[in-house]
Design a protein around this motif. Structure first.
Motif, PDB file in Angstrom:
ATOM      1  N   ALA A 124       0.828  -1.206   0.000  1.00 10.76           N
ATOM      2  CA  ALA A 124       0.000   0.000   0.000  1.00 10.76           C
ATOM      3  C   ALA A 124       0.866   1.262   0.000  1.00 10.76           C
ATOM      4  N   ARG A 125       1.954   1.225   0.791  1.00  5.61           N
ATOM      5  CA  ARG A 125       2.860   2.396   0.820  1.00  5.61           C
ATOM      6  C   ARG A 125       3.563   2.570  -0.526  1.00  5.61           C
ATOM      7  N   VAL A 126       3.994   1.459  -1.120  1.00  7.08           N
ATOM      8  CA  VAL A 126       4.647   1.533  -2.430  1.00  7.08           C
ATOM      9  C   VAL A 126       3.673   2.053  -3.477  1.00  7.08           C
ATOM     10  N   ALA A 127       2.411   1.603  -3.403  1.00 11.50           N
ATOM     11  CA  ALA A 127       1.395   2.071  -4.358  1.00 11.50           C
ATOM     12  C   ALA A 127       1.213   3.578  -4.254  1.00 11.50           C
ATOM     13  N   ASP A 128       1.193   4.088  -3.022  1.00 12.13           N
ATOM     14  CA  ASP A 128       1.079   5.537  -2.833  1.00 12.13           C
ATOM     15  C   ASP A 128       2.225   6.276  -3.520  1.00 12.13           C
ATOM     16  N   ARG A 129       3.433   5.773  -3.311  1.00 10.44           N
ATOM     17  CA  ARG A 129       4.608   6.460  -3.875  1.00 10.44           C
ATOM     18  C   ARG A 129       4.648   6.317  -5.394  1.00 10.44           C
ATOM     19  N   LEU A 130       4.328   5.121  -5.893  1.00  9.42           N
ATOM     20  CA  LEU A 130       4.309   4.922  -7.342  1.00  9.42           C
ATOM     21  C   LEU A 130       3.304   5.849  -8.002  1.00  9.42           C
ATOM     22  N   TYR A 131       2.143   5.973  -7.391  1.00  9.36           N
ATOM     23  CA  TYR A 131       1.103   6.829  -7.949  1.00  9.36           C
ATOM     24  C   TYR A 131       1.630   8.267  -8.076  1.00  9.36           C
ATOM     25  N   GLY A 132       2.294   8.744  -7.028  1.00 12.17           N
ATOM     26  CA  GLY A 132       2.845  10.095  -7.074  1.00 12.17           C
ATOM     27  C   GLY A 132       3.910  10.255  -8.143  1.00 12.17           C
ATOM     28  N   VAL A 133       4.813   9.264  -8.248  1.00  6.00           N
ATOM     29  CA  VAL A 133       5.898   9.334  -9.238  1.00  6.00           C
ATOM     30  C   VAL A 133       5.329   9.356 -10.654  1.00  6.00           C
TER      31      VAL A 133
END
Length: 488
Positions: free
Chosen positions: A280-289
């Protein structure tokens, strides 16, 4: 994140070291493959799901949630894997799917207006064909999520030695911030529809649960089903949580195999929870990138407006950046299906612990029966020999009121002999119950272990392939941008 994947795989494969069953399960497992039809195909198919029985001679023994092929069609269609045993009676006779979900409004038990979701269950005889050569129209009925819950509760009580498949989550957990946690959100409802279909196929593939009459009525009788469940009296058989908790702390000789299994399930639950939180944390960061890449598109587009020779190349590169930024929505939506697979086994760990708790309760009752019998035999011995412990209640009574007469002792001995016989019968019955429970439980644990190892292995492999595919798409976007720059 790779460390957690490795740790999870290690715990999954080490499960066999905890389980040392004395029984052998005959034969191999065969498979049904459930494909969730894509939205493009839904207009030409009445059912959004279809089950294909695997050929008994096929080398493809497992149908997985996501195929290891990275094509978009296969990735979209293969969302659920369901291990089944070859020759399961129900699946030989019936095809099962949860075809769609619908939102409805009505009054609840306290006469208040509420909005809820119902799910359309479709069943049809296996391999049924109409006169026109097309599949026969399915039988349909609607069920609420609460009815699925009632069915599973009934199965848990009726078959305490079985690891009953879990339901999909009632409310979204381990979500990244752009994902709605609303249980009426269309995307969440669709994922739950897929999960409910998987739940029914898990039950229909189980060698014991598939033959349950209440389960069959759940699939075929919309009216009167709830009354039929309640008439079984399963609620009276349910063990209270307090009783189970008491047994856990008071049992003197727990079975080491069940203790190890319970500890394993707790460890697996911890690992999967950590994995889901990290995802979930990685998804948040990927979405932003990814979304930040849209700024490249905007800047390149503005730049192209002030250039003559370089304008076309910059404009094209900007389009590629916009495409790249928009692709993250589909990527993370696909990731949610992999997360749902892991969540299923997170919920499975509680089902495993439920079996362990039931065994603790049976073991505790067995120990209590043995202790009660031992006490009665001691009483009989004291009466026959005339030996009385001074500090016992009987010893104190004898001091105060004198010794019992011979006739009184003989009468008590006779009563104790009858009570001892009843106690021996009760102990024998508890022993038989315990042995039967252990035999059936380990039989099902072996089946579950086979299913679990294949499911998790394929899910993790498919997830890794999806990540590789995502990276390749990123490389392709920047390669295209490079070509645009070269042409300037």
């Amino acid at each position: 994140m790779s460390d957690f994947f490795i740790r999870m795989l290690c715990i999954s494969y080490n499960f066999i070291h905890y389980v040392k069953p004395s029984l052998e399960l005959p034969g191999l497992f065969s498979v049904v493959r459930m494909r969730i039809a894509s939205s493009a195909d839904s207009s030409s198919n009445n059912s959004r799901s279809q089950m294909i029985m695997a050929d008994s001679g096929s080398s493809d023994e497992v149908a997985v949630i996501c195929n290891t092929d990275i094509t978009s069609t296969e990735s979209e269609n293969n969302l659920i894997n369901t291990m089944v045993e070859r020759g399961t009676a129900l699946l030989k006779k019936m095809e099962i799917s949860v075809a769609e979900a619908d939102k409805r409004t009505g009054k609840n038990t306290v006469n208040m207006q509420e909005t809820y979701t119902v799910y359309l269950i479709e069943t049809r005889p296996a391999e049924s064909v109409s006169e026109e050569g097309t599949p026969a129209a399915p039988d349909t009925l609607w069920r609420r999520y609460s009815e699925f819950e009632l069915l599973r509760t009934y199965l848990l009580v009726t078959y305490p030695y079985i690891i009953v498949p879990p339901l999909p989550e009632k409310r979204a957990e381990f979500v990244w911030h752009k994902l709605s946690a609303d249980n009426l959100d269309p995307d969440f409802v669709e994922r739950r529809r897929v999960g409910l279909e998987n739940f029914l196929l898990r039950l229909a593939s189980h060698p014991v649960l598939s033959n349950d009459n209440i389960f069959f009525l759940f699939l075929t009788e919309e009216k009167g089903w709830r009354e039929a469940v309640l008439e079984t009296g399963f609620q009276d058989k349910a063990d209270s949580r307090l009783k189970s908790l008491s047994a856990m702390f008071r049992v003197k000789n727990p079975d080491k195999r069940f203790t190890a299994l319970k500890h394993y399930s707790e460890d697996l639950s911890t690992v999967i929870s950590q994995l889901l939180r990290i995802r979930a944390r990685v998804a948040d960061r990927l979405y932003g990138v990814y979304k930040v890449h849209a700024n490249y598109g905007r800047v390149f587009s503005e730049w192209s407006a002030i250039e003559k020779e370089m304008g076309d190349g910059l404009q094209s590169a900007g389009h590629h950046m916009d495409t790249y930024a928009a692709s993250i929505d589909d990527i993370l939506e696909e990731e949610e299906h992999y997360a749902d697979q892991l969540k299923e086994y997170l919920f499975y760990t509680e089902a495993v612990r439920s079996v362990c708790r039931k065994h603790e309760l049976i073991q505790y009752e067995l120990e209590m029966a043995a202790q009660d019998l031992s006490y009665k035999k001691q009483q009989k011995e004291e009466l026959e020999t005339g030996t009385v412990r001074i500090f016992s209640l009987k010893g104190m009574t004898s001091k105060l009121f004198g010794q019992e007469t011979q006739e009184q002792r003989e009468s008590k001995v006779a009563a104790l002999e009858q009570s001892i016989q009843e106690g021996e019968d009760a102990l024998k019955e508890k022993n038989a119950e315990s042995q039967e429970f252990v035999e059936k439980a380990w039989n099902d644990i072996e089946r579950f272990n086979e299913q679990k190892e294949k499911d998790l292995r394929e899910a993790l492999i498919s997830y890794a392939i999806m990540q590789i595919s995502m990276c390749k798409k990123g490389i392709q976007v920047w390669s295209n941008a490079k070509e645009c720059f070269n042409k300037m």
